[in-house]
Write an enzyme that holds these catalytic residues in place. Structure first.
Site, PDB file in Angstrom:
ATOM      1  N   HIS A 115      25.031   7.053 -19.328  1.00 46.79           N
ATOM      2  CA  HIS A 115      25.795   6.025 -20.042  1.00 46.79           C
ATOM      3  C   HIS A 115      25.089   4.681 -19.927  1.00 46.79           C
ATOM      4  O   HIS A 115      24.294   4.463 -19.013  1.00 46.79           O
ATOM      5  CB  HIS A 115      27.207   5.911 -19.461  1.00 46.79           C
ATOM      6  CG  HIS A 115      28.053   7.106 -19.744  1.00 46.79           C
ATOM      7  ND1 HIS A 115      28.039   8.236 -18.945  1.00 46.79           N
ATOM      8  CD2 HIS A 115      28.912   7.372 -20.755  1.00 46.79           C
ATOM      9  CE1 HIS A 115      28.866   9.130 -19.449  1.00 46.79           C
ATOM     10  NE2 HIS A 115      29.410   8.636 -20.544  1.00 46.79           N
ATOM     11  N   ARG A 123      22.584  -1.846 -18.290  1.00 42.99           N
ATOM     12  CA  ARG A 123      22.292  -0.896 -17.225  1.00 42.99           C
ATOM     13  C   ARG A 123      22.400   0.510 -17.808  1.00 42.99           C
ATOM     14  O   ARG A 123      23.486   1.008 -18.049  1.00 42.99           O
ATOM     15  CB  ARG A 123      23.279  -1.045 -16.062  1.00 42.99           C
ATOM     16  CG  ARG A 123      23.128   0.034 -14.994  1.00 42.99           C
ATOM     17  CD  ARG A 123      24.007  -0.230 -13.774  1.00 42.99           C
ATOM     18  NE  ARG A 123      25.409  -0.370 -14.100  1.00 42.99           N
ATOM     19  CZ  ARG A 123      26.319   0.603 -13.952  1.00 42.99           C
ATOM     20  NH1 ARG A 123      25.976   1.786 -13.500  1.00 42.99           N
ATOM     21  NH2 ARG A 123      27.585   0.372 -14.257  1.00 42.99           N
ATOM     22  N   TYR A 124      21.258   1.109 -18.049  1.00 46.02           N
ATOM     23  CA  TYR A 124      21.215   2.499 -18.486  1.00 46.02           C
ATOM     24  C   TYR A 124      21.308   3.348 -17.227  1.00 46.02           C
ATOM     25  O   TYR A 124      20.349   3.448 -16.477  1.00 46.02           O
ATOM     26  CB  TYR A 124      19.923   2.796 -19.256  1.00 46.02           C
ATOM     27  CG  TYR A 124      19.916   2.233 -20.651  1.00 46.02           C
ATOM     28  CD1 TYR A 124      20.242   3.036 -21.735  1.00 46.02           C
ATOM     29  CD2 TYR A 124      19.598   0.905 -20.892  1.00 46.02           C
ATOM     30  CE1 TYR A 124      20.249   2.531 -23.027  1.00 46.02           C
ATOM     31  CE2 TYR A 124      19.599   0.384 -22.176  1.00 46.02           C
ATOM     32  CZ  TYR A 124      19.926   1.199 -23.242  1.00 46.02           C
ATOM     33  OH  TYR A 124      19.933   0.695 -24.515  1.00 46.02           O
ATOM     34  N   CYS A 125      22.477   3.917 -16.981  1.00 44.98           N
ATOM     35  CA  CYS A 125      22.744   4.728 -15.799  1.00 44.98           C
ATOM     36  C   CYS A 125      22.492   6.189 -16.193  1.00 44.98           C
ATOM     37  O   CYS A 125      23.265   6.783 -16.933  1.00 44.98           O
ATOM     38  CB  CYS A 125      24.183   4.505 -15.360  1.00 44.98           C
ATOM     39  SG  CYS A 125      24.585   5.247 -13.784  1.00 44.98           S
ATOM     40  N   ILE A 126      21.393   6.752 -15.718  1.00 44.67           N
ATOM     41  CA  ILE A 126      20.877   8.019 -16.227  1.00 44.67           C
ATOM     42  C   ILE A 126      20.852   9.084 -15.126  1.00 44.67           C
ATOM     43  O   ILE A 126      20.521   8.794 -13.976  1.00 44.67           O
ATOM     44  CB  ILE A 126      19.450   7.815 -16.789  1.00 44.67           C
ATOM     45  CG1 ILE A 126      19.425   6.671 -17.823  1.00 44.67           C
ATOM     46  CG2 ILE A 126      18.904   9.104 -17.375  1.00 44.67           C
ATOM     47  CD1 ILE A 126      20.276   6.889 -19.056  1.00 44.67           C
TER      48      ILE A 126
END
Length: 194
Positions: free
Chosen positions: A150, A162-165
């Protein structure tokens, strides 16, 4: 009496926050199987390189399959890349599509790899996700239509994102292997950072 009640409430809230953080950081405790976060995209991508499901089950680990194909989430602090500090790029575990660089990676404290931006916005797609009573933006790989994680608006400058991958959706290629693995065009990104 009101002040006493407020004090007790704040103390209990502090204890709950402490216990929640301590539970999330315990490395030896087995995490419960994550729940499905969203449904796979129903729109077909004309340039999709996604192999058939049976082939993916053979190629991927059970966790990689769960995360990328069933929109799952791996445990925080117990995944391959959350604390990886090596220079290189992160590619889609299925298609090999370049997604993120270590130059845009930062420690968000979340326990998952976090990035301020993708290598190229065309390589990721965003989809509205309203599961779990929240409104979020799911991030998917453009070519394989795989669930990655997300994106949130609480990241650092310059993007504020913040690309939380999930690590399970990624494969890391260190700088010294970029050319060998066919990603030599990304070497110039790292030349001024030595």
């Amino acid at each position: 009496m009101l002040i006493f009640c407020a004090f007790v409430f704040v103390a209990l809230l502090g204890v709950l926050i402490f216990l929640n953080r301590a539970r999330a950081q315990k490395p030896n405790e087995t995490a419960p199987q994550s729940t499905v976060m969203t449904t796979p995209s129903s729109t077909t991508n004309q340039t999709s390189t996604k192999p058939p499901s049976q082939e993916l089950r053979k190629k991927l680990t059970p966790e990689q399959y769960h995360v990328t194909q069933q929109c799952g989430t791996e445990p925080p602090f117990r995944n391959e890349y959350w604390d990886n500090h090596r220079a290189g790029i992160y590619v889609d575990v299925i298609s090999g599509e370049p997604l993120f660089t270590s130059l845009d990676k930062f420690d968000s404290g979340s326990g998952w790899p976090s990035f301020t931006k993708p290598i190229d916005n065309k390589n990721v797609a965003e989809k509205s996700d309203r599961t779990l009573g929240m409104e979020r933006n799911e991030v998917r790989s453009s070519k394989s239509d795989s669930h990655l994680g997300h994106v949130f608006d609480d990241g650092p400058a310059p993007t504020g994102q913040r690309y939380c991958i999930n690590s399970a959706a990624l494969r890391f290629i260190p700088v010294e292997k970029l050319k060998e693995e066919g990603y030599g065009q990304y070497l110039p990104l790292f030349e001024n950072k030595k």
